[in-house]
Design an enzyme around this catalytic site. Structure first.
Site, mmCIF file in Angstrom:
data_model
loop_
_atom_site.group_PDB
_atom_site.id
_atom_site.type_symbol
_atom_site.label_atom_id
_atom_site.label_comp_id
_atom_site.label_asym_id
_atom_site.label_seq_id
_atom_site.Cartn_x
_atom_site.Cartn_y
_atom_site.Cartn_z
ATOM 1 N N PHE A 12 21.319 28.470 -21.639
ATOM 2 C CA PHE A 12 22.562 28.204 -22.283
ATOM 3 C C PHE A 12 23.422 26.893 -22.074
ATOM 4 O O PHE A 12 23.237 26.015 -22.723
ATOM 5 C CB PHE A 12 23.498 29.611 -21.893
ATOM 6 N N ASP A 57 8.104 25.882 -12.876
ATOM 7 C CA ASP A 57 8.893 26.640 -12.046
ATOM 8 C C ASP A 57 9.524 26.031 -10.827
ATOM 9 O O ASP A 57 8.761 25.725 -10.225
ATOM 10 C CB ASP A 57 8.326 27.917 -11.609
ATOM 11 N N LYS A 90 14.611 33.258 -4.630
ATOM 12 C CA LYS A 90 13.691 32.111 -4.359
ATOM 13 C C LYS A 90 14.022 30.831 -5.215
ATOM 14 O O LYS A 90 13.963 29.649 -4.842
ATOM 15 C CB LYS A 90 12.238 32.565 -4.755
ATOM 16 N N TYR A 144 21.743 36.629 -6.096
ATOM 17 C CA TYR A 144 22.540 35.621 -6.890
ATOM 18 C C TYR A 144 23.428 35.011 -6.006
ATOM 19 O O TYR A 144 23.587 33.959 -5.639
ATOM 20 C CB TYR A 144 23.081 36.062 -8.166
ATOM 21 N N LYS A 148 22.899 31.240 -4.124
ATOM 22 C CA LYS A 148 23.743 30.173 -4.881
ATOM 23 C C LYS A 148 24.709 29.789 -3.420
ATOM 24 O O LYS A 148 24.681 28.483 -3.148
ATOM 25 C CB LYS A 148 24.906 30.613 -5.489
HETATM 26 P P1 NAD Z 1 20.614 30.602 -18.611
HETATM 27 O O1 NAD Z 1 19.996 31.989 -17.890
HETATM 28 O O2 NAD Z 1 20.894 30.585 -19.693
HETATM 29 O O3 NAD Z 1 19.952 29.331 -17.906
HETATM 30 C C1 NAD Z 1 19.025 29.147 -16.835
HETATM 31 C C2 NAD Z 1 17.938 28.347 -17.128
HETATM 32 O O4 NAD Z 1 17.346 28.440 -15.899
HETATM 33 C C3 NAD Z 1 17.070 29.335 -17.927
HETATM 34 O O5 NAD Z 1 16.588 28.314 -19.017
HETATM 35 C C4 NAD Z 1 15.883 29.584 -17.388
HETATM 36 O O6 NAD Z 1 14.478 29.686 -17.978
HETATM 37 C C5 NAD Z 1 15.805 28.534 -16.219
HETATM 38 N N1 NAD Z 1 15.198 29.030 -15.038
HETATM 39 C C6 NAD Z 1 15.309 30.302 -14.373
HETATM 40 N N2 NAD Z 1 14.608 30.242 -13.406
HETATM 41 C C7 NAD Z 1 13.783 28.988 -13.297
HETATM 42 C C8 NAD Z 1 12.923 28.586 -12.333
HETATM 43 N N3 NAD Z 1 12.544 29.162 -11.178
HETATM 44 N N4 NAD Z 1 12.494 27.382 -12.515
HETATM 45 C C9 NAD Z 1 12.573 26.570 -13.790
HETATM 46 N N5 NAD Z 1 13.476 27.109 -14.413
HETATM 47 C C10 NAD Z 1 14.099 28.357 -14.326
HETATM 48 O O7 NAD Z 1 22.071 30.660 -17.554
HETATM 49 P P2 NAD Z 1 23.204 29.450 -18.078
HETATM 50 O O8 NAD Z 1 24.575 30.274 -17.993
HETATM 51 O O9 NAD Z 1 22.887 28.511 -18.623
HETATM 52 O O10 NAD Z 1 23.531 29.167 -16.455
HETATM 53 C C11 NAD Z 1 22.787 27.756 -15.971
HETATM 54 C C12 NAD Z 1 23.455 27.485 -14.541
HETATM 55 O O11 NAD Z 1 25.024 27.649 -14.494
HETATM 56 C C13 NAD Z 1 22.915 28.677 -13.619
HETATM 57 O O12 NAD Z 1 22.432 27.949 -12.545
HETATM 58 C C14 NAD Z 1 24.000 29.615 -13.177
HETATM 59 O O13 NAD Z 1 23.755 30.020 -11.876
HETATM 60 C C15 NAD Z 1 25.192 28.498 -13.276
HETATM 61 N N6 NAD Z 1 26.281 29.166 -13.893
HETATM 62 C C16 NAD Z 1 26.506 29.884 -14.867
HETATM 63 C C17 NAD Z 1 27.702 30.366 -15.238
HETATM 64 C C18 NAD Z 1 28.289 30.881 -16.614
HETATM 65 O O14 NAD Z 1 29.090 31.527 -16.886
HETATM 66 N N7 NAD Z 1 26.962 30.919 -17.533
HETATM 67 C C19 NAD Z 1 28.781 30.466 -14.317
HETATM 68 C C20 NAD Z 1 28.376 30.066 -13.036
HETATM 69 C C21 NAD Z 1 27.417 29.346 -12.790
#
Ligand code: NAD
Ligand code: UDP
Length: 312
Positions: A12, A57, A90, A144, A148
């Protein structure tokens, strides 16, 4: 023009960041294992000569010559990050080690997408960056939250020990187009339920609060942070400080959609934080940043987006 690696770039937030960076003329390499991301999210970039996607990954090392790295890879929705808790932690820990190692070798800048979950169920309100948090280390959210937190520790240690050029942002709840309809987060759940006249599922009493930030504001804050001088490493909160209860959010969405949905109350998930509101004084000072899209406008865009993409 810079060459930039975005891990989690098909998710996203990542897909919006890649879009913005490409539109500014940078070359972008999106690294993703497609666990929660999708090709659909980046379909509009596939023909762009500045954009490349690699299925990988980040718990395994990866090497490419870049100037900057944004580390976003990690599932963010509670149902997704709890689905395979071991892989989640991980991803945060081994992924950080692998990408920090790469940044170290290249002398590249690296930004960590950290989270307000660092603060756990906060006792200090609103949360400044100086607050150490109130986190359960052994609960269902710990994979999580602690993952983090450990990633932040790794970023700081690579900086202190190896002088890696780090940036840490703590992102508060963010919403916008390209959230997966089934990812279980509250804004997408409520909008889709309301558009279908289905029950709106409030977990607990609905008195818990969150502060919701629109995606464009976040992307703007991320890029501003990456562009600061090396001395400023954060962590810095990036979020919209206007706080709403979950019940207020439900009522707002019912009203805006003119839905016939009823509110139903379901059990509160374990360790669900009671309140959350960013103190963004530091972001204002250091980045000259503050959010510009308020919830009413952002919700209208979400309603339009889901109406169109889901044919509702
Ligand atoms: P999301 O789940 O849409 O995106 C995460 C992406 O990481 C996905 O495309 C997924 O396929 C990829 N991914 C997961 N594990 C992986 C791995 N081992 N290797 C390669 N790719 C991997 O989530 P998001 O909302 O877009 O969040 C993105 C980042 O922002 C995350 O790190 C999340 O912790 C952080 N974040 C998001 C929010 C929020 O409200 N959306 C709030 C705080 C922090
Ligand atoms: N929530 C809810 N109904 C839903 C989805 C979520 O009441 O259908 C609540 C959830 O319990 C939490 C808040 O909304 O209190 C935000 O949940 P989300 O999963 O979006 O983010 P997080 O808990 O990670 O802040």
């Amino acid at each position: 023009m810079k060459r930039i690696l975005v891990s989690g770039g098909a998710g996203f937030i990542g897909s919006h960041l890649c879009t913005r960076l490409v539109s500014e003329g940078h070359e972008v390499i999106c690294l993703d294992n497609f666990f929660t991301g999708s090709k659909q999210n980046i379909a509009h970039l596939m023909d762009n000569r500045l954009f490349e996607v690699v299925r990988h990954d980040i718990t395994y090392p990866y090497s490419v010559e870049v100037d900057e790295i944004y580390n976003l890879a990690c599932p963010a929705s509670p149902i997704h990050y709890q689905h395979d808790a071991i892989q989640t932690i991980k991803t945060s820990v081994m992924g950080a080690i692998n990408l920090l190692g790469l940044a170290n070798r290249l002398n590249a800048k690296i930004l960590q997408a950290s989270t307000s979950e660092i603060y756990g169920d906060p006792i200090v309100h609103p949360q400044p960056e100086s607050y150490w948090g109130n986190v359960n280390p052994i609960g269902v959210r710990s994979c999580y939250d602690e993952g983090k937190r450990c990633a932040e520790t790794l970023f700081m240690d690579y900086h202190r020990q190896n002088e890696v050029r780090i940036k840490i942002i703590r992102i508060f709840n963010t919403y916008g187009p390209r959230m997966q309809p089934n990812d279980g987060r509250v804004v997408s759940n409520f909008v889709i339920q309301a558009l279908q006249d289905k029950d709106i599922t409030i977990y607990g009493t609905g008195d818990q609060t969150r502060s919701f930030q629109y995606i464009d504001d976040l992307v703007d804050g991320m890029i501003r942070m990456m562009d600061t001088e090396d001395e400023f490493i954060g962590p810095v909160n990036i979020g919209n400080p206007t706080e709403f209860s979950i019940r207020e959010l439900a009522e707002k969405i019912i009203k805006k959609t003119g839905s016939k949905s009823k509110i139903v109350f379901e059990p509160l998930p374990h360790d669900d934080p009671k309140q959350r509101q960013p103190d963004i004084t530091l972001a204002r000072q250091k980045l000259g940043w503050e959010p510009t899209t308020q919830l009413d406008e952002g919700i209208d865009r979400m309603i339009a987006y889901f109406k169109e993409t889901l044919n509702l």
